[in-house]
Write an enzyme that holds these catalytic residues in place. Structure first.
Site, PDB file in Angstrom:
ATOM      1  N   THR A  87       0.821  -1.212   0.000  1.00  0.00           N
ATOM      2  CA  THR A  87       0.000   0.000   0.000  1.00  0.00           C
ATOM      3  C   THR A  87       0.855   1.263   0.000  1.00  0.00           C
ATOM      4  OG1 THR A  87      -0.090   0.178   2.417  1.00  0.00           O
ATOM      5  CG2 THR A  87      -1.776  -1.197   1.352  1.00  0.00           C
ATOM      6  N   CYS A  88       0.204   2.393  -0.303  1.00  0.00           N
ATOM      7  CA  CYS A  88       0.912   3.678  -0.363  1.00  0.00           C
ATOM      8  C   CYS A  88       0.911   4.352   0.995  1.00  0.00           C
ATOM      9  CB  CYS A  88       0.259   4.574  -1.399  1.00  0.00           C
ATOM     10  SG  CYS A  88       0.382   3.886  -3.036  1.00  0.00           S
ATOM     11  N   ASP A  89       1.207   3.609   2.034  1.00  0.00           N
ATOM     12  CA  ASP A  89       1.312   4.184   3.370  1.00  0.00           C
ATOM     13  C   ASP A  89       2.685   3.806   3.887  1.00  0.00           C
ATOM     14  OD1 ASP A  89       1.234   4.543   6.238  1.00  0.00           O
ATOM     15  OD2 ASP A  89      -0.939   4.716   6.039  1.00  0.00           O
TER      16      ASP A  89
END
Ligand SMILES: *Cc1c(COP(=O)(O)O)cnc(C)c1O
Length: 378
Positions: A325-327
């Site tokens: 994910t983009c976290d």
């Protein structure tokens, strides 16, 4: 716990697309029987939150298990699995009055409390119910300690249970949880000593407590060896004998992780392998599952899962392992990098073992569009 032959066969045969958890019910059954054999006088309340798959609950209900639940939804799951209300304990110390009323209407008569305020709610919404008071433990020795959120000081437990008695509830016993993935066998001894002190204090008021809820904490084997169920049973037996003598209370345990942890394997796939600097030795390996796909217990790198690839015979090098994910929090192991084969490449399958507990229930619904962790129970 390596993937069982049944899990390996399932993955070869079905080739499920995307990351998924595969749980082998035979392992869950073995775990239940091991607890039952090691602690024949203790009732087993499976902590539903560890893995509430209907197939698991049904198997355990058929084997005679009781259930520790934290919400009305979990009560309904346990009932649907075939448990009768007398085999369900509402073990959350933080409940809405209307949820207590719903539980009461469904026939649940055993409730956890850790404050006078919660006792007042239970007395109003579930008159006459049995309550046990949870006391604080320090969680030392646990890889996933439960901090100070639940439980009260043992001295306060006396006030809590007195209040329960005054309000017409049955002051039934004491509970504690020594911390999850507890590897220190002595953890129960301290807590049992404190529980006995509350028994004695209540007896001075003429109230005889009956039950000690020994909680969960029984470990799953990840990378390090852990003592077997029999060792835990012996340590608990010795603690009970030491503090209670021959006036042994009724006891229950609430295993979650220890019941299902080693029964499940997550199949994942390598999405990218790269470096942050041309001269870095450490590779970054991005998998199609991360913290938000079900591996939340890698928070602070607390739980270190065994990771198996088909190239494990090859030379290994240290990697940072991250999710898709983009976290930026979605990194699994960085403080202590993980050795993976140098020949590992994009598209390779990776098996993450001992994932039966606290994975599906922790996976986000669609963070970045990634679906919640799929589960197959075989
Ligand atoms: C989560 C929980 C358990 C299960 O703990 P494990 O360490 O997974 O065995 C048991 N009892 C209560 C009250 C819990 O909240």
């Amino acid at each position: 716990m390596a993937a069982t032959q049944r899990i390996q066969d399932f993955l070869r045969r079905e080739k499920p697309e995307g990351p998924c958890l595969v749980v082998d019910l035979k392992v869950v059954e073995d775990n239940y029987r091991a607890f039952d054999r090691a602690m024949p006088d203790t009732r087993i309340f499976y902590a539903v939150k560890a893995n509430p798959a209907p197939e698991i609950l049904k198997l355990l209900a058929n084997l005679g298990s009781c259930f520790d639940v934290a919400s009305v939804e979990e009560i309904k799951l346990a009932l649907q699995a075939g448990a009768t209300p007398d085999r369900i304990s509402f073990g959350n110390t933080i409940k809405k009055a209307r949820d207590i009323a719903t539980a009461h209407a469904l026939g649940i008569s055993l409730y956890a409390v850790d404050s006078v305020e919660e006792v007042e709610k239970v007395a109003a919404a579930a008159p006459g119910a049995r309550v046990f008071c949870r006391i604080l433990t320090d969680g030392a020795g646990a890889e996933w300690p439960l901090s100070r959120k639940f439980g009260c000081d043992p001295a306060m437990a006396e006030d809590v249970l007195l209040k329960a008695h005054q309000l017409g509830l049955k002051a039934y016993g004491i509970s504690f949880h020594v911390g999850s993935q507890q590897t220190r066998l002595g953890a129960w001894d301290t807590a049992l000593g404190e529980a006995k002190a509350v028994f004695d204090a209540m007896a001075r008021h003429g109230i005889n407590l009956q039950m000690v809820n020994l909680g969960g904490g029984f470990p799953t084997k990840y990378l390090k060896a852990v003592p077997g169920t029999g060792s835990y049973a012996n340590a608990i037996h010795d603690g009970l004998a030491k503090h209670f003598g021959n006036a042994l209370p009724e006891t229950i345990i609430e295993p979650g992780r220890g019941m299902v942890g080693n029964a499940g394997v997550i199949k994942s796939e390598v999405v990218l392998i790269s470096k942050k600097h041309a001269n870095d030795d450490i590779r970054w390996v991005y998998l199609d599952i991360g913290k938000f796909g079900g591996l939340a217990e890698t928070m602070d790198e607390a739980i270190r899962y065994p990771i198996v690839t088909e190239k494990d015979g090859d030379e290994k090098g240290l990697c940072v392992i991250a999710g898709p994910t983009c976290d930026s929090a979605d990194v699994l192991y960085e403080k202590t990098p993980y050795p993976l084969p140098l020949t590992l490449s994009v598209g390779d399958e990776v098996l993450i073992e001992a994932c039966g507990a606290y994975t599906t229930t922790y996976s986000a619904v669609a963070f970045n569009g990634f679906p919640p962790l799929k589960a197959y129970v075989i």
